[in-house]
Structure formats: C-alpha cells, structure tokens
Write a protein that holds these residues in place. Structure first.
Motif, PDB file in Angstrom:
ATOM      1  N   ALA A 160     -13.874  34.686  45.055  1.00 48.08           N
ATOM      2  CA  ALA A 160     -14.001  33.907  46.286  1.00 48.08           C
ATOM      3  C   ALA A 160     -13.980  34.817  47.511  1.00 48.08           C
ATOM      4  O   ALA A 160     -14.720  34.596  48.481  1.00 48.08           O
ATOM      5  CB  ALA A 160     -12.874  32.881  46.363  1.00 48.08           C
ATOM      6  N   MET A 161     -13.166  35.856  47.474  1.00 50.75           N
ATOM      7  CA  MET A 161     -13.078  36.779  48.599  1.00 50.75           C
ATOM      8  C   MET A 161     -14.371  37.570  48.771  1.00 50.75           C
ATOM      9  O   MET A 161     -14.839  37.790  49.894  1.00 50.75           O
ATOM     10  CB  MET A 161     -11.895  37.723  48.404  1.00 50.75           C
ATOM     11  N   ILE A 162     -14.954  38.003  47.666  1.00 51.85           N
ATOM     12  CA  ILE A 162     -16.231  38.717  47.738  1.00 51.85           C
ATOM     13  C   ILE A 162     -17.283  37.824  48.386  1.00 51.85           C
ATOM     14  O   ILE A 162     -18.042  38.260  49.263  1.00 51.85           O
ATOM     15  CB  ILE A 162     -16.670  39.167  46.331  1.00 51.85           C
ATOM     16  N   TRP A 163     -17.338  36.574  47.958  1.00 55.49           N
ATOM     17  CA  TRP A 163     -18.317  35.635  48.511  1.00 55.49           C
ATOM     18  C   TRP A 163     -18.071  35.404  49.999  1.00 55.49           C
ATOM     19  O   TRP A 163     -18.994  35.449  50.817  1.00 55.49           O
ATOM     20  CB  TRP A 163     -18.235  34.308  47.745  1.00 55.49           C
ATOM     21  N   ALA A 164     -16.792  35.172  50.372  1.00 52.59           N
ATOM     22  CA  ALA A 164     -16.467  34.890  51.770  1.00 52.59           C
ATOM     23  C   ALA A 164     -16.727  36.107  52.657  1.00 52.59           C
ATOM     24  O   ALA A 164     -17.258  35.978  53.768  1.00 52.59           O
ATOM     25  CB  ALA A 164     -15.015  34.443  51.883  1.00 52.59           C
ATOM     26  N   ALA A 165     -16.356  37.287  52.180  1.00 50.28           N
ATOM     27  CA  ALA A 165     -16.540  38.495  52.982  1.00 50.28           C
ATOM     28  C   ALA A 165     -18.026  38.801  53.186  1.00 50.28           C
ATOM     29  O   ALA A 165     -18.441  39.217  54.267  1.00 50.28           O
ATOM     30  CB  ALA A 165     -15.847  39.679  52.312  1.00 50.28           C
ATOM     31  N   ASP A 175     -16.905  47.637  58.203  1.00 42.19           N
ATOM     32  CA  ASP A 175     -16.010  48.371  57.307  1.00 42.19           C
ATOM     33  C   ASP A 175     -14.970  47.446  56.672  1.00 42.19           C
ATOM     34  O   ASP A 175     -14.614  47.621  55.500  1.00 42.19           O
ATOM     35  CB  ASP A 175     -15.339  49.539  58.031  1.00 42.19           C
ATOM     36  N   THR A 176     -14.497  46.439  57.418  1.00 44.67           N
ATOM     37  CA  THR A 176     -13.550  45.491  56.828  1.00 44.67           C
ATOM     38  C   THR A 176     -14.224  44.658  55.749  1.00 44.67           C
ATOM     39  O   THR A 176     -13.632  44.384  54.692  1.00 44.67           O
ATOM     40  CB  THR A 176     -12.961  44.567  57.907  1.00 44.67           C
ATOM     41  N   ARG A 177     -15.475  44.261  56.008  1.00 46.17           N
ATOM     42  CA  ARG A 177     -16.210  43.479  55.009  1.00 46.17           C
ATOM     43  C   ARG A 177     -16.399  44.285  53.735  1.00 46.17           C
ATOM     44  O   ARG A 177     -16.179  43.791  52.625  1.00 46.17           O
ATOM     45  CB  ARG A 177     -17.566  43.063  55.579  1.00 46.17           C
ATOM     46  N   ILE A 227      -4.367  51.687  42.082  1.00 50.76           N
ATOM     47  CA  ILE A 227      -5.527  51.767  42.975  1.00 50.76           C
ATOM     48  C   ILE A 227      -5.805  50.414  43.620  1.00 50.76           C
ATOM     49  O   ILE A 227      -6.062  50.313  44.824  1.00 50.76           O
ATOM     50  CB  ILE A 227      -6.757  52.263  42.191  1.00 50.76           C
ATOM     51  N   VAL A 228      -5.737  49.346  42.820  1.00 49.55           N
ATOM     52  CA  VAL A 228      -5.970  47.999  43.352  1.00 49.55           C
ATOM     53  C   VAL A 228      -4.953  47.672  44.441  1.00 49.55           C
ATOM     54  O   VAL A 228      -5.306  47.173  45.518  1.00 49.55           O
ATOM     55  CB  VAL A 228      -5.921  46.950  42.221  1.00 49.55           C
ATOM     56  N   LEU A 229      -3.677  47.948  44.178  1.00 43.99           N
ATOM     57  CA  LEU A 229      -2.646  47.663  45.177  1.00 43.99           C
ATOM     58  C   LEU A 229      -2.881  48.482  46.446  1.00 43.99           C
ATOM     59  O   LEU A 229      -2.774  47.947  47.563  1.00 43.99           O
ATOM     60  CB  LEU A 229      -1.261  47.966  44.615  1.00 43.99           C
ATOM     61  N   SER A 230      -3.211  49.751  46.299  1.00 44.41           N
ATOM     62  CA  SER A 230      -3.429  50.611  47.469  1.00 44.41           C
ATOM     63  C   SER A 230      -4.611  50.114  48.298  1.00 44.41           C
ATOM     64  O   SER A 230      -4.551  50.095  49.537  1.00 44.41           O
ATOM     65  CB  SER A 230      -3.657  52.056  47.022  1.00 44.41           C
ATOM     66  N   LEU A 231      -5.691  49.711  47.634  1.00 44.92           N
ATOM     67  CA  LEU A 231      -6.850  49.179  48.352  1.00 44.92           C
ATOM     68  C   LEU A 231      -6.496  47.874  49.054  1.00 44.92           C
ATOM     69  O   LEU A 231      -6.927  47.638  50.195  1.00 44.92           O
ATOM     70  CB  LEU A 231      -8.012  48.956  47.379  1.00 44.92           C
ATOM     71  N   ALA A 232      -5.721  47.027  48.390  1.00 47.95           N
ATOM     72  CA  ALA A 232      -5.325  45.761  49.003  1.00 47.95           C
ATOM     73  C   ALA A 232      -4.428  46.000  50.219  1.00 47.95           C
ATOM     74  O   ALA A 232      -4.544  45.292  51.231  1.00 47.95           O
ATOM     75  CB  ALA A 232      -4.617  44.873  47.981  1.00 47.95           C
ATOM     76  N   VAL A 233      -3.531  46.974  50.133  1.00 48.52           N
ATOM     77  CA  VAL A 233      -2.695  47.326  51.279  1.00 48.52           C
ATOM     78  C   VAL A 233      -3.575  47.820  52.429  1.00 48.52           C
ATOM     79  O   VAL A 233      -3.354  47.451  53.597  1.00 48.52           O
ATOM     80  CB  VAL A 233      -1.661  48.395  50.878  1.00 48.52           C
ATOM     81  N   ALA A 234      -4.568  48.652  52.109  1.00 40.69           N
ATOM     82  CA  ALA A 234      -5.483  49.144  53.144  1.00 40.69           C
ATOM     83  C   ALA A 234      -6.241  47.985  53.797  1.00 40.69           C
ATOM     84  O   ALA A 234      -6.452  47.972  55.017  1.00 40.69           O
ATOM     85  CB  ALA A 234      -6.456  50.156  52.547  1.00 40.69           C
ATOM     86  N   LEU A 235      -6.651  47.009  52.996  1.00 42.61           N
ATOM     87  CA  LEU A 235      -7.341  45.847  53.550  1.00 42.61           C
ATOM     88  C   LEU A 235      -6.413  45.040  54.453  1.00 42.61           C
ATOM     89  O   LEU A 235      -6.802  44.615  55.548  1.00 42.61           O
ATOM     90  CB  LEU A 235      -7.877  44.964  52.424  1.00 42.61           C
ATOM     91  N   ALA A 236      -5.184  44.809  54.010  1.00 49.48           N
ATOM     92  CA  ALA A 236      -4.227  44.063  54.831  1.00 49.48           C
ATOM     93  C   ALA A 236      -3.950  44.793  56.133  1.00 49.48           C
ATOM     94  O   ALA A 236      -3.833  44.173  57.199  1.00 49.48           O
ATOM     95  CB  ALA A 236      -2.935  43.845  54.048  1.00 49.48           C
ATOM     96  N   TRP A 237      -3.863  46.115  56.050  1.00 47.43           N
ATOM     97  CA  TRP A 237      -3.664  46.912  57.263  1.00 47.43           C
ATOM     98  C   TRP A 237      -4.885  46.809  58.177  1.00 47.43           C
ATOM     99  O   TRP A 237      -4.761  46.585  59.377  1.00 47.43           O
ATOM    100  CB  TRP A 237      -3.400  48.364  56.863  1.00 47.43           C
ATOM    101  N   ARG A 238      -6.072  46.953  57.596  1.00 44.07           N
ATOM    102  CA  ARG A 238      -7.313  46.935  58.399  1.00 44.07           C
ATOM    103  C   ARG A 238      -7.575  45.575  59.005  1.00 44.07           C
ATOM    104  O   ARG A 238      -8.111  45.460  60.131  1.00 44.07           O
ATOM    105  CB  ARG A 238      -8.503  47.350  57.519  1.00 44.07           C
ATOM    106  N   ALA A 239      -7.213  44.506  58.312  1.00 43.61           N
ATOM    107  CA  ALA A 239      -7.479  43.159  58.817  1.00 43.61           C
ATOM    108  C   ALA A 239      -6.668  42.835  60.057  1.00 43.61           C
ATOM    109  O   ALA A 239      -6.990  41.883  60.786  1.00 43.61           O
ATOM    110  CB  ALA A 239      -7.195  42.122  57.720  1.00 43.61           C
ATOM    111  N   ARG A 240      -5.640  43.618  60.331  1.00 43.79           N
ATOM    112  CA  ARG A 240      -4.836  43.401  61.536  1.00 43.79           C
ATOM    113  C   ARG A 240      -5.383  44.155  62.734  1.00 43.79           C
ATOM    114  O   ARG A 240      -4.833  44.076  63.835  1.00 43.79           O
ATOM    115  CB  ARG A 240      -3.385  43.839  61.274  1.00 43.79           C
TER     116      ARG A 240
END
Length: 343
Positions: free
Chosen positions: A273-278, A287-289, A328-341
């Motif tokens: 769902a996130m891939i579709w929404a992004a 870059d966030t997308r 790796i998944v957790l690190s990427l997700a943390v980077a996304l949460a950081w970038r989304a702010r």
C-alpha cells in the motif's frame, strides 16, 4: 575550535555515528551466527576487562572447557564434545563479546575527542550520552540473557533473548537517526505530516516484528513447521497453546512462529500500500518518494527471504541473511521516518 553556536550540524560527527552503527550491525550479524550455532553459552563467566583475551595456553582452554562441562547444555546436548568442537563454538561467542567491547571503544573515544573540541551540536550531546548508556545496558542485558541458560536450561530464555536483540536494534535505529540529524541539522518542519506519523508507526511495527522474530530464534521455532503457507497442513498449529498466556506468547514454538508469520503478512500489505501511495503522491519530494518505495520493496523482499529461510530449515547462511536484512529494513524505515519530518 568549532563553537556550539556556529552550526547545529557536524558531518565528522555524523560519519563517526554511521561507523558506530556499522559496528552495531556487525555485532548483530555475529550475534545471529552465535545463536544459530548454539555458541552463546560457551563462555560461562562475565569478565568485562580480562575476558577480552581468549585462552592463551592449553591449560587455559582446558579450564574454559571444564566450566562449560558443568552447565546443563553440555550434559544434555553436547556430552562427549571434543575440545576442538568446543573451540569452534567458543570463538563465536568470544568474537561477539569482543565486538561489544569494540563498539564501546569506537563510540567512547571519538565522543570524548569531539566533545573536547566542541564539535558535537549542543542538541545532540545529551542524545549521545543516552546512546552510550544504551550500549552499556546492552552489555549487561547480554550477560543477564546468558545467565538464564547456565543452571536449569540448555539455552537462554527466549524473552531475555528478545530484550537483548531488541536493544541492539533500538541502538542501531537511534544511531542512524542521530547520524542523519548530525549530517543535516535540526528539522525545520513545524507540524508532523501524515506521512511522518505513518513512517514512525511503520518503524514501530518493524521493531515489533523483529521482537517476534527474536522469540522464534529463542525457541528454535524456525526448525519446526517448515511448510508454507500452512503449518503442517493447518492454519493454526496443533501445539499453539501453552500452559498459560505467557507460555503461549513467549515459549510455544507453534505460537511464536504463527505470530511472526502474521506480522510479516501485515507488514507486507502495508508495504504494498505504501509503494502504491508513494508512487501516486504529489506532496512528497522526489527523494522521499523514492525512499518510501525502497522501504516498501525491502519489506516485501524480507518477507520472501523469511519464507525461503523457513522452507529450507534455517541454514546458518540464510538465517544470518534474514537477520541482516531485518537490520537494513529497520535502518531504511528510520531514514524514511526522519526524512518525512523534513519540509
């Protein structure tokens, strides 16, 4: 000297934190191998300083082996093990503990250097102190975990393994976030967006899934029910229920594996769902997308890797790959949460 007031960012500090994160990742990998090879109880004493040196003589090796022979794991699982076989598991656990000491040194020495030179942004000093304390707590929890398997059990308690692994992943995520803060400076966005809230929630779900995976590892649940999508031909395993709620949630092999599977299914649906929404969003920067799509894709690939690992009976190399991918998944997700702010 660099003044605290000149800038709220420091790229040398960021590089240092990313290096520490890489060491923590290496420790997670070696810790996974230690678990998969049943090596974690091979060192039966906690010597934070003198334990940095391995046995240096034949007598030292015999003394260590004698200590191992006194615990239930040797008597019930490895009786008759040779000294050479003992050395094989000993080196895994010793390497894991050595990495823990190296992580402490790689953090503490540059931290003192940057602090004296006033290069750490003021807003990050307290956070770095917290990271150091979390690393020290991780070492103490590691021994608390090992101690659970030295007297009445043949392996460590699953719930203690969950705490130990959870702290390692929490430390990794906090290091990545803090390094990104040090590299880029403080966020300027006043109000969190729906994407920032959703990305933080996703980090929480991924972390919870990692904790469920730790219970799978702690109960050796990956070595049973190796068919998919059913579990020995059933949707719910026959041995799902334990003697009580805690025995079911933390100790039942069928229950912990089912819970881990259900978590993977939920995360996979969210990722798609996130891939579709992004891909359709007009409010995200490019870059966030792309980062959101990458995070979603990594979750899907991790789920596929988990199924493959299960079907093949968790060989060591696949088990390690699955754990590396989780980091790796957790690190990427943390980077996304950081970038989304960020605006």
């Amino acid at each position: 000297m660099t003044s605290f007031l000149r800038s709220d960012r420091s790229r040398p500090v960021a590089v240092w934190l990313f290096v520490v994160a890489a060491f923590v990742l290496a420790m997670i990998v070696v810790g996974g191998a230690t678990r998969l090879t049943d090596s974690g109880l091979s060192i039966t004493e906690w010597k934070p300083v003198t334990g940095a040196l391995p046995p240096m003589s034949a007598q030292d090796w015999n003394d260590e082996f004698a200590l191992y022979k006194a615990i239930p794991q040797y008597a019930q699982l490895n009786h008759g093990m040779s000294l050479e076989q003992f050395k094989a598991i000993y080196w895994w656990e010793w390497s894991h503990r050595l990495l823990g000491r190296l992580v402490g040194a790689v953090f503490a020495l540059p931290f003192a250097y940057f602090l004296l030179r006033r290069e750490i942004p003021r807003r990050l000093i307290g956070r770095c102190v917290g990271l150091f304390a979390l690393g020290g707590l991780q070492g103490a929890v590691g021994w608390w975990m090992v101690a659970s398997g030295l007297s009445e059990r043949v392996s460590v308690a699953p719930e203690r393994l969950m705490v130990h692994l959870g702290l390692a992943f929490a430390l990794l995520g906090a290091l990545v976030w803090t390094a990104l803060d040090a590299w880029n400076g403080a966020a300027r966005q006043a109000l969190p967006s729906p994407w920032s809230r959703g990305a933080l929630a996703l980090v929480g779900l991924i972390f919870f899934q990692i904790l469920l995976g730790a219970l799978v590892a702690g109960t050796d649940a990956g070595f049973v029910y190796n068919d998919w999508p059913l579990m020995n031909g059933s949707l719910i395993p026959n041995d799902y229920a334990g003697a009580n709620l805690w025995a079911t949630v933390a100790h039942s092999q069928g229950a912990v594996q089912l819970h881990h599977r259900l978590g993977a299914y939920l995360l996979t649906l969210i990722a798609i769902a996130m891939i579709w929404a992004a891909s359709r969003s007009r409010y995200l920067t490019f870059d966030t997308r792309m980062l959101a799509i990458t995070v979603g894709g990594s979750i899907v690939l991790q789920a596929i890797l988990g199924v493959i690992t299960l079907i093949f009976g968790v060989p060591i190399w696949l088990g390690m790959a699955h754990q590396i991918a989780a980091a790796i998944v957790l690190s990427l997700a943390v980077a996304l949460a950081w970038r989304a702010r960020r605006p």
